[in-house]
Design an enzyme around this catalytic site. Structure first.
Site, PDB file in Angstrom:
ATOM      1  N   THR A  55       2.116   0.140  -4.875  1.00  0.00           N
ATOM      2  CA  THR A  55       1.822   1.537  -4.568  1.00  0.00           C
ATOM      3  C   THR A  55       2.098   1.877  -3.100  1.00  0.00           C
ATOM      4  OG1 THR A  55      -0.458   0.714  -4.644  1.00  0.00           O
ATOM      5  CG2 THR A  55       0.148   2.274  -6.307  1.00  0.00           C
TER       6      THR A  55
ATOM      7  N   ARG B 124       3.428  -6.103  -0.112  1.00  0.00           N
ATOM      8  CA  ARG B 124       2.312  -6.787   0.556  1.00  0.00           C
ATOM      9  C   ARG B 124       2.247  -8.217   0.088  1.00  0.00           C
ATOM     10  NH1 ARG B 124      -2.259  -2.079   0.448  1.00  0.00           N
ATOM     11  NH2 ARG B 124      -0.964  -0.645   1.628  1.00  0.00           N
TER      12      ARG B 124
ATOM     13  N   SER C  68      -2.478  -2.412   5.264  1.00  0.00           N
ATOM     14  CA  SER C  68      -3.597  -1.475   5.165  1.00  0.00           C
ATOM     15  C   SER C  68      -4.955  -2.127   5.336  1.00  0.00           C
ATOM     16  CB  SER C  68      -3.500  -0.731   3.838  1.00  0.00           C
ATOM     17  OG  SER C  68      -4.436   0.295   3.792  1.00  0.00           O
ATOM     18  N   HIS C  69      -5.766  -2.080   4.281  1.00  0.00           N
ATOM     19  CA  HIS C  69      -7.147  -2.555   4.364  1.00  0.00           C
ATOM     20  C   HIS C  69      -7.256  -4.048   4.081  1.00  0.00           C
ATOM     21  CE1 HIS C  69      -5.907  -1.349   0.414  1.00  0.00           C
ATOM     22  NE2 HIS C  69      -6.754  -2.231  -0.091  1.00  0.00           N
TER      23      HIS C  69
ATOM     24  N   LYS D  48       6.640  -1.154   4.562  1.00  0.00           N
ATOM     25  CA  LYS D  48       7.074  -0.099   3.648  1.00  0.00           C
ATOM     26  C   LYS D  48       7.999   0.856   4.363  1.00  0.00           C
ATOM     27  CE  LYS D  48       3.342   3.235   4.126  1.00  0.00           C
ATOM     28  NZ  LYS D  48       2.606   4.268   3.425  1.00  0.00           N
TER      29      LYS D  48
ATOM     30  N   ASP E 164      -9.482   2.477   8.094  1.00  0.00           N
ATOM     31  CA  ASP E 164      -9.018   1.147   7.661  1.00  0.00           C
ATOM     32  C   ASP E 164      -7.957   0.568   8.602  1.00  0.00           C
ATOM     33  OD1 ASP E 164      -6.985   2.908   6.941  1.00  0.00           O
ATOM     34  OD2 ASP E 164      -6.370   1.660   5.245  1.00  0.00           O
TER      35      ASP E 164
ATOM     36  N   ASP F 252      -4.706   0.480   8.810  1.00  0.00           N
ATOM     37  CA  ASP F 252      -3.587   1.291   9.298  1.00  0.00           C
ATOM     38  C   ASP F 252      -3.961   2.754   9.530  1.00  0.00           C
ATOM     39  OD1 ASP F 252      -3.917   1.630   6.544  1.00  0.00           O
ATOM     40  OD2 ASP F 252      -1.827   2.194   6.246  1.00  0.00           O
TER      41      ASP F 252
ATOM     42  N   ASP G 126      -5.214   5.198   7.592  1.00  0.00           N
ATOM     43  CA  ASP G 126      -5.024   6.303   6.651  1.00  0.00           C
ATOM     44  C   ASP G 126      -6.248   6.557   5.770  1.00  0.00           C
ATOM     45  OD1 ASP G 126      -4.674   4.031   5.143  1.00  0.00           O
ATOM     46  OD2 ASP G 126      -2.733   4.602   4.286  1.00  0.00           O
TER      47      ASP G 126
ATOM     48  N   THR H 223      -2.209   6.912  -9.153  1.00  0.00           N
ATOM     49  CA  THR H 223      -2.712   6.364  -7.889  1.00  0.00           C
ATOM     50  C   THR H 223      -1.571   6.109  -6.909  1.00  0.00           C
ATOM     51  OG1 THR H 223      -4.594   5.361  -8.973  1.00  0.00           O
ATOM     52  CG2 THR H 223      -3.851   4.322  -6.929  1.00  0.00           C
TER      53      THR H 223
ATOM     54  N   GLU I   3      -7.710  10.830  -2.835  1.00  0.00           N
ATOM     55  CA  GLU I   3      -7.950   9.755  -3.785  1.00  0.00           C
ATOM     56  C   GLU I   3      -9.390   9.291  -3.623  1.00  0.00           C
ATOM     57  OE1 GLU I   3      -4.400   7.099  -4.718  1.00  0.00           O
ATOM     58  OE2 GLU I   3      -4.398   7.163  -2.543  1.00  0.00           O
ATOM     59  N   GLU I   4      -9.914   8.705  -4.698  1.00  0.00           N
ATOM     60  CA  GLU I   4     -11.285   8.197  -4.651  1.00  0.00           C
ATOM     61  C   GLU I   4     -11.425   7.005  -3.713  1.00  0.00           C
ATOM     62  OE1 GLU I   4     -11.209   4.979  -5.884  1.00  0.00           O
ATOM     63  OE2 GLU I   4      -9.132   5.436  -6.396  1.00  0.00           O
ATOM     64  N   SER I   5     -10.276   6.405  -3.349  1.00  0.00           N
ATOM     65  CA  SER I   5     -10.285   5.188  -2.542  1.00  0.00           C
ATOM     66  C   SER I   5     -10.343   5.503  -1.042  1.00  0.00           C
ATOM     67  CB  SER I   5      -9.046   4.374  -2.859  1.00  0.00           C
ATOM     68  OG  SER I   5      -7.892   5.191  -2.709  1.00  0.00           O
TER      69      SER I   5
ATOM     70  N   LYS J 228      -1.947   9.851   3.718  1.00  0.00           N
ATOM     71  CA  LYS J 228      -3.348  10.181   3.877  1.00  0.00           C
ATOM     72  C   LYS J 228      -3.709   9.904   5.332  1.00  0.00           C
ATOM     73  CE  LYS J 228      -4.862   5.813   1.735  1.00  0.00           C
ATOM     74  NZ  LYS J 228      -3.757   5.319   0.890  1.00  0.00           N
TER      75      LYS J 228
ATOM     76  N   ARG K 156     -10.247  -2.601 -11.432  1.00  0.00           N
ATOM     77  CA  ARG K 156     -11.108  -1.506 -10.991  1.00  0.00           C
ATOM     78  C   ARG K 156     -11.629  -0.730 -12.208  1.00  0.00           C
ATOM     79  NH1 ARG K 156      -9.815  -2.014  -5.753  1.00  0.00           N
ATOM     80  NH2 ARG K 156      -7.663  -1.946  -5.042  1.00  0.00           N
TER      81      ARG K 156
HETATM   82  C1  VG1 Z   1      -5.436   1.103  -3.505  1.00  0.00           C
HETATM   83  C2  VG1 Z   1      -6.164   2.382  -3.855  1.00  0.00           C
HETATM   84  C3  VG1 Z   1      -5.180   3.528  -3.924  1.00  0.00           C
HETATM   85  C4  VG1 Z   1      -4.427   3.619  -2.591  1.00  0.00           C
HETATM   86  C5  VG1 Z   1      -3.773   2.287  -2.250  1.00  0.00           C
HETATM   87  C6  VG1 Z   1      -3.143   2.293  -0.881  1.00  0.00           C
HETATM   88  O1  VG1 Z   1      -4.475   0.823  -4.485  1.00  0.00           O
HETATM   89  O2  VG1 Z   1      -6.869   2.256  -5.058  1.00  0.00           O
HETATM   90  O3  VG1 Z   1      -5.859   4.718  -4.209  1.00  0.00           O
HETATM   91  O4  VG1 Z   1      -3.436   4.618  -2.662  1.00  0.00           O
HETATM   92  O5  VG1 Z   1      -4.760   1.257  -2.264  1.00  0.00           O
HETATM   93  O6  VG1 Z   1      -4.092   2.555   0.109  1.00  0.00           O
HETATM   94  P1  VG1 Z   1      -4.737  -0.212  -5.672  1.00  0.00           P
HETATM   95  O7  VG1 Z   1      -3.438  -0.272  -6.408  1.00  0.00           O
HETATM   96  O8  VG1 Z   1      -5.148  -1.492  -5.012  1.00  0.00           O
HETATM   97  O9  VG1 Z   1      -5.852   0.360  -6.466  1.00  0.00           O
HETATM   98  V1  VG1 Z   1      -3.867   1.970   1.668  1.00  0.00           V
HETATM   99  O10 VG1 Z   1      -5.019   2.461   2.619  1.00  0.00           O
HETATM  100  O11 VG1 Z   1      -3.131   0.697   1.394  1.00  0.00           O
HETATM  101  O12 VG1 Z   1      -2.409   2.524   2.215  1.00  0.00           O
HETATM  102 CO    CO Z   2      -4.517   2.134   4.556  1.00  0.00          CO
END
Ligand code: VG1
Ligand code: CO
Length: 543
Positions: A18, A22, A113-114, A126, A277, A279, A281, A344, A363-365, A376, A496
């Site tokens: 997504t 990674r 990211s996180h 990316k 987080d 990065d 976002d 997502t 997003e809920e995340s 984001k 999830r």
């Molecule tokens: C997670 C979140 C999704 C978000 C993605 C990238 O993906 O659920 O909502 O867009 O991370 O966020 P997944 O496939 O693990 O559920 V981040 O802060 O990496 O850019």
């Molecule tokens: Co991020």
């Protein structure tokens, strides 16, 4: 300038997820691994000779090394210029901002990211296009195809660039401009929000605490909250980006941002807390002894957007990812604007924003943003909330409770089961997929199943279709359970479970979400056989 073509064999085994590719740092350090992927990007995007690229990352381990490799490859692939954040730093939203402001051909963002960092942690890469947003499915597919058949990559022999020195340098014939990573972004924020009102709020004794989690937002938060808005220096914690994020997990949720959560739930708590987080976002918003669910945050931002200068002229529409609660849909309905439901991942919002169909996305995340960039944006969301509080002069909790009283509450929770064996996770998903056709009409306690499906999406702008985006079990009263496998983890699988129930009754709005959702949680465990199949008796993270 000497261009060298290095023979390589394709061994890129994974389709970018997504948010790009990674993997463990050690995977990226394998011979030619990063190079293969970068060459696959360059081969797929066919940039003209005059093209400028943006390059930066979240400061995690291997960031600087990767930047030096990519700069030499960009020079050999004919780029005219690369804009690089000083010390290799650019938050994801800031990179998006810079791509758009300077109208570059695109950008490469280095981040997982996180996910945790360090020599044993994760790394990621990316590509974002000239709209500043994550590459579309078509481009991602092209990169993946090339990475599987690549036989050589191009690089130049040149000394490393001094990433700490602002200004112009050269790699071969290519210009490298080291830019301040914060200024362009901070100026964009000043153009959207009422900084004078927020400054007055803070000067009046409203106390904030921001946790940068030793990740990329530290320098941004200091410049914006302390220098520009007058908050005390102590209001930004963990502000120095570290290659291993201080051995933490830079994911702003109730589990991993516990240091901040303890402060906001402690005695003498400040009025407002927030975290971002790796990065930059994502965002978590807290009031005094109060947590704002990210799905509610999107709805509240939409309902209060007229109070914020950059959004005073109204919203074109709202988009949310499928697992995000329908709280935003209620606001869209009240405002008479469309609300889109996408799979997502932020890339699906880009087309809608480019076509002018939506202004706000979420997003809920813990992801919220708008068409000011194409990612984001964590600090943007924090500033949005501060602007709302400054305009309404109420506490975070009162603002949320009033919102629920007006629109009803979409009680919401996400349960993550991280790092479970892939076989067990796939088994759960298969069980649900095989069984869901028999569920409609069946009763579970006080809930009756209305319909089930595996969510698919047809992009209203380009007509592309994305299938298999999560299994939805929707009950006759609109409550729902969604099951989905994560696309961003690097160890085993992450499953999830998203739970949502609508509660119009104000007298129940103060109930804790886990209590309110207890029956649905039980049904989810029963249908998925999750406990017996994974051996887990509790989620890793509850939001
Ligand atoms: C997670 C979140 C999704 C978000 C993605 C990238 O993906 O659920 O909502 O867009 O991370 O966020 P997944 O496939 O693990 O559920 V981040 O802060 O990496 O850019
Ligand atoms: Co991020």
């Amino acid at each position: 300038m000497q261009i060298v073509s290095v023979a390589t064999t394709p061994f890129n085994d994974q389709k970018p997820g997504t948010s790009g590719l990674r993997k463990k740092v050690t995977a990226f350090q394998k011979q030619h691994y990063l190079e293969n992927f970068v060459q696959a990007i360059f081969d797929s995007i066919s940039a003209p000779k005059s093209a400028t690229l943006v390059l930066g990352g979240d400061g995690r381990y291997y960031n600087k090394e990767a930047i030096q490799i990519i700069l030499k490859m960009a020079a050999a692939n004919g780029f005219a210029r690369v804009l690089v954040g000083q010390d290799g730093i650019l938050s994801t939203p800031a990179a998006s901002c810079v791509i758009r402001k300077y109208q570059t051909y695109g950008g490469i963002i280095l981040s997982a990211s996180h996910n945790p960092g360090g020599p044993d942690g994760d790394f990621g890469i990316k590509y974002n296009g000239n709209n500043g947003g994550p590459a579309t499915e078509t481009v991602t597919d092209a990169i993946y195809t090339v990475s599987k058949s690549i036989t050589q990559y191009r690089s130049v022999t040149a000394p490393d660039v001094d990433l700490g020195k602002l200004g112009e340098q050269k790699v071969g014939d290519m210009l490298v401009s080291i830019i301040d990573p914060v200024t362009d972004y901070a100026e964009l924020m000043e153009s959207l929000f009422d900084f004078a009102a927020i400054r007055a709020l803070l000067a009046g004794g409203f106390r904030i605490q921001f946790d940068a989690m030793h990740a990329v937002t530290g320098p941004y938060a200091r410049d914006i909250f302390v220098n520009r808005l007058g908050a005390p220096a102590s209001s930004v914690m963990n502000a120095v980006p570290l290659p291993d994020f201080g051995k933490g997990h830079p994911d702003p949720n109730l589990t991993y941002a516990h240091e901040l959560v303890e402060i906001l739930y402690g005695d003498n708590a400040p009025d407002f807390g927030a975290a971002s987080d790796g990065d930059g976002d994502r965002n978590m918003i807290l009031g005094k002894h109060f947590f704002v669910n990210p799905s509610d945050s999107l709805a509240l931002i939409a309902a209060n957007a007229h109070l914020v200068p950059g959004y005073q002229s109204g919203l074109a529409g709202i988009a949310r990812s499928m697992p995000t609660s329908a709280a935003a849909d209620r606001v869209a309905k009240a405002l008479g604007i469309p609300c889109y439901e996408t799979p997502t991942g932020w890339k699906f919002f880009g087309n809608l924003m480019d076509a002018g169909k939506v202004t706000l996305c979420g997003e809920e995340s813990f992801g919220t943003g708008s068409d000011h960039v194409r990612e984001k944006d964590g600090l943007w969301a924090v500033l949005f909330w501060l602007n709302i509080v400054a305009a309404r002069k109420q506490s975070v909790e009162d603002i949320v409770l009033e919102h629920w009283a007006q629109f009803g509450r979409n009680v919401y929770s996400r349960h993550d089961y991280e790092g479970i064996p892939s076989d067990a996770a796939n088994g759960v998903m298969k069980l649900l997929k095989d069984g869901f056709t028999t569920l409609p009409g069946k009763q579970f306690g006080s809930y009756t199943v209305d319909f089930c499906d595996d969510f698919s999406y047809t992009d209203p702008v380009d007509g592309s279709v994305s299938i298999g985006q999560g299994i939805r079990i929707i009950f006759t009263d609109g409550s729902r359970i969604v099951f989905r496998l994560s696309g961003t983890g690097t160890e085993g699988a992450t499953l999830r479970i998203y739970l949502e129930a609508f509660e119009p009754d104000v007298s129940k709005h103060k109930l804790d979400a886990q209590t309110a959702l207890a029956e649905l949680i039980g049904i989810a465990l029963q249908l998925s056989e999750l406990r017996s199949r994974t051996g887990r008796d509790a989620p890793t993270v509850i939001t």
